[in-house]
Design an enzyme around this catalytic site. Sequence first.
Site, PDB file in Angstrom:
ATOM      1  N   ARG A  38     -19.730  38.811 -53.830  1.00 37.49           N
ATOM      2  CA  ARG A  38     -18.864  39.000 -55.003  1.00 37.49           C
ATOM      3  C   ARG A  38     -19.560  39.830 -56.066  1.00 37.49           C
ATOM      4  O   ARG A  38     -18.901  40.574 -56.808  1.00 37.49           O
ATOM      5  CB  ARG A  38     -18.417  37.648 -55.558  1.00 37.49           C
ATOM      6  CG  ARG A  38     -17.316  37.763 -56.605  1.00 37.49           C
ATOM      7  CD  ARG A  38     -16.791  36.414 -57.042  1.00 37.49           C
ATOM      8  NE  ARG A  38     -15.765  35.884 -56.176  1.00 37.49           N
ATOM      9  CZ  ARG A  38     -14.451  35.981 -56.421  1.00 37.49           C
ATOM     10  NH1 ARG A  38     -14.024  36.627 -57.497  1.00 37.49           N
ATOM     11  NH2 ARG A  38     -13.578  35.457 -55.600  1.00 37.49           N
ATOM     12  N   GLU A  52     -12.717  31.700 -64.763  1.00 42.00           N
ATOM     13  CA  GLU A  52     -13.938  32.496 -64.725  1.00 42.00           C
ATOM     14  C   GLU A  52     -13.890  33.802 -65.524  1.00 42.00           C
ATOM     15  O   GLU A  52     -14.907  34.184 -66.124  1.00 42.00           O
ATOM     16  CB  GLU A  52     -14.290  32.813 -63.265  1.00 42.00           C
ATOM     17  CG  GLU A  52     -14.707  31.590 -62.477  1.00 42.00           C
ATOM     18  CD  GLU A  52     -14.827  31.887 -60.994  1.00 42.00           C
ATOM     19  OE1 GLU A  52     -15.912  31.694 -60.436  1.00 42.00           O
ATOM     20  OE2 GLU A  52     -13.821  32.311 -60.392  1.00 42.00           O
TER      21      GLU A  52
END
Length: 764
Positions: free
Chosen positions: A311, A717
Amino acid sequence: MSVSKPLPHDAAELHVTGAARYVDDIPSPAGTLHLAFGLSPIARGHITGMHLTGVQHSPGVAAVMTAKGLPFSNDVSPSIHDEPLLAAGTVNYVGQPVFLVVADSHKNARVAARKGQVDYEEEPALLTLDAAMAADSRFEEGPRIYQKGDAAAAISAAPRTVEGTFELGGQEHFYLEGQAAMAWPQEDGGMHVFSSTQHPTEIQHKVADAIGLPMHAVRVETRRMGGGFGGKESQGNALAVACAVAARLTGKPCKMRYDRDDDMVITGKRHAFRISYRAGFDDEGRLQGVEFLHLADCGWAQDLSLPVADRAMLHSDNAYLIPNIRIESHRLRTNRQSATAYRGFGGPQGMVGIERVMDHIAHDLAMDPAELRRRNYYAAPAEAKAENTTPYGMEVTDFELHGITADLLASSDYAARKAAISKWNEGQTHLKRGIAFSPVKFGISFTLTHLNQAGALVHVYQDGSVHLNHGGTEMGQGLFQKVAQVAASRFAVPLEKVKITATDTGKVPNTSATAASSGSDLNGMAVQAACDTIRTRMAEHLALQHQARPSDVVFENGMVRIGQDEMTFDQAAAACYQGRVSLSATGFYKTPKVEWDRIKGHGRPFYYFAYGAAVTEVAVDALTGENRILRADILHDAGASLNPALDTGQIEGGYVQGAGWLTTEELVWDDAGRLRTHAPSTYKIPACSDRPDVFNVALYDGQNREDTIYRSKAVGEPPFMLGISAWLALSDAVSAFGETYPALNAPATAEEVWRAIRRVRDGV
């Protein structure tokens, strides 16, 4: 409708009065035993002898367990079975559990654990990225590389280039409630586990494996956590398994909680990175090519390091259309705590890398950094270019940052303030101010495709009250309230008619972790599906009773209308019950459109992107390096927000936590591999006094272009990365002391800022 209303957290009153019940607050049955680990004092070596007589004879001790005495599996790893519950022959970091004490009280267990004497044959430990690279100590053979175009050729041909390397530290989760678990043995040999976990199904799986039973024999329950941030996605496995194993051995309920120091010493952190970069660009600041080298400190076990590092690579473009880019990632094994999930899950590290590049280019060109960023943005949907694609081949069709940026720069008065700060700095010797703008484009979905699923169970009782359960966990973020709002809206009843109970693997099976910002997206849709199934059944029955069509049945404002007839929802529920209509249903949802090949680095790993932007102003003191955030202005894209109050709170908290990671939260290990910042006295999280004096947060007015729950967007997030603007603002302030680029490392503590000012003044 209940959705879109700024309602308070469902447990807010319980939180502030202290009545909210966490794992350690659950009344323990008589005879409950308490557990503590004996920990390794060395970073790497072989166990040559264990002398535990003193532990066994310590007051209150009921049992002492080592790896050899475990009944079945000695494994608490979430990935490749490389993380034993108790060290089996070798130890790999300071703080690794070596033996387990079972005693009649928490204190007696901890005291006894300190009496263990273990002999070790110590080996040289790998404690730095350089040492791991030199030893070729890594997870995955060789580096992982994602690329688009020919970055090296583009950089060579570019009119201008910049390059650099910087350190990006890890981060302690510092949840207010530490890791905790309790296991109750059941009459049939099964186990009921209470766990402070973001992933009840993984706890269920690991416990079942450890005690040699199928998953149906283990029930895991989680009502709430006092914070998680990723630290309870896999790190709770050890406590739950230890409790279950001890309960199986003794036949008594067993409970375990880490004290804060033990928690910080034992558990994993955010991955620390070293990022090197080269970038080529033209005289107008438009990127031609970028190369990144990521060195990730994964610690001693794999845990979730591969998807975290992936990621980071996936967010190395952030908001920018880069025609040629190459990202090379090394996942290195060291003798530190096994790094784990943390809010953003690698995305923040990747994003900091490209924002550092943009900051460096703006300094090189003496160009306004906000304007430079805008010139390199992806195209807006209405102006999408043929090649509006990410480095991993995903087309960007929902780019919102052009509008967000224009609105934020105007509302924050960015241009005038930047000019005023520059003028103010000219008259200052020791104090300088800085201002910075940074955008966020964050992908929403699990990159492991099969995790993008959720289930729910909904009951409507004959009195019209609604009970629901889903696979998501509540860690203070307000997920339960949002999902309750969805249920209330589907039945058109007041929110107080809806009750959500603890997440329970006995009610909803095969749950995914509450992570990847997917809690509301996945579980909200699953609950909607279950509610709609029940509502359809009710409509069909009521229509038949009133000789109408199901489409004529309308649920609205707590009432049900069938043509000219009307009844309360309570009456409708009673009528359906008396008509033998099932008022219980399961719901299931799987995220559409996602498809990802992590080996090739190509596909659509994300359903959509969430966007946001921040402007931060800071001040620094050249004499001490002390710095403060003076003001923050944020505009964030939550789509059609399910709950603006909760989303605003998540944005505020995410920004402060992100700024803390990059400014004050420094993890320090000594040369023996011992974590020295293992308590609130030595590890500095942001306090109330560290938040900006002026803190303006607004939600961007819009809807998700994809078909999410009520067209909302994830907000867990993405706001974390808004804190990058604070780090960039410090860089801007430091640059006012000279001509050299500041080249700040992170966290930019007072010491790091002081050193950077010296470098800039000396022209280094």
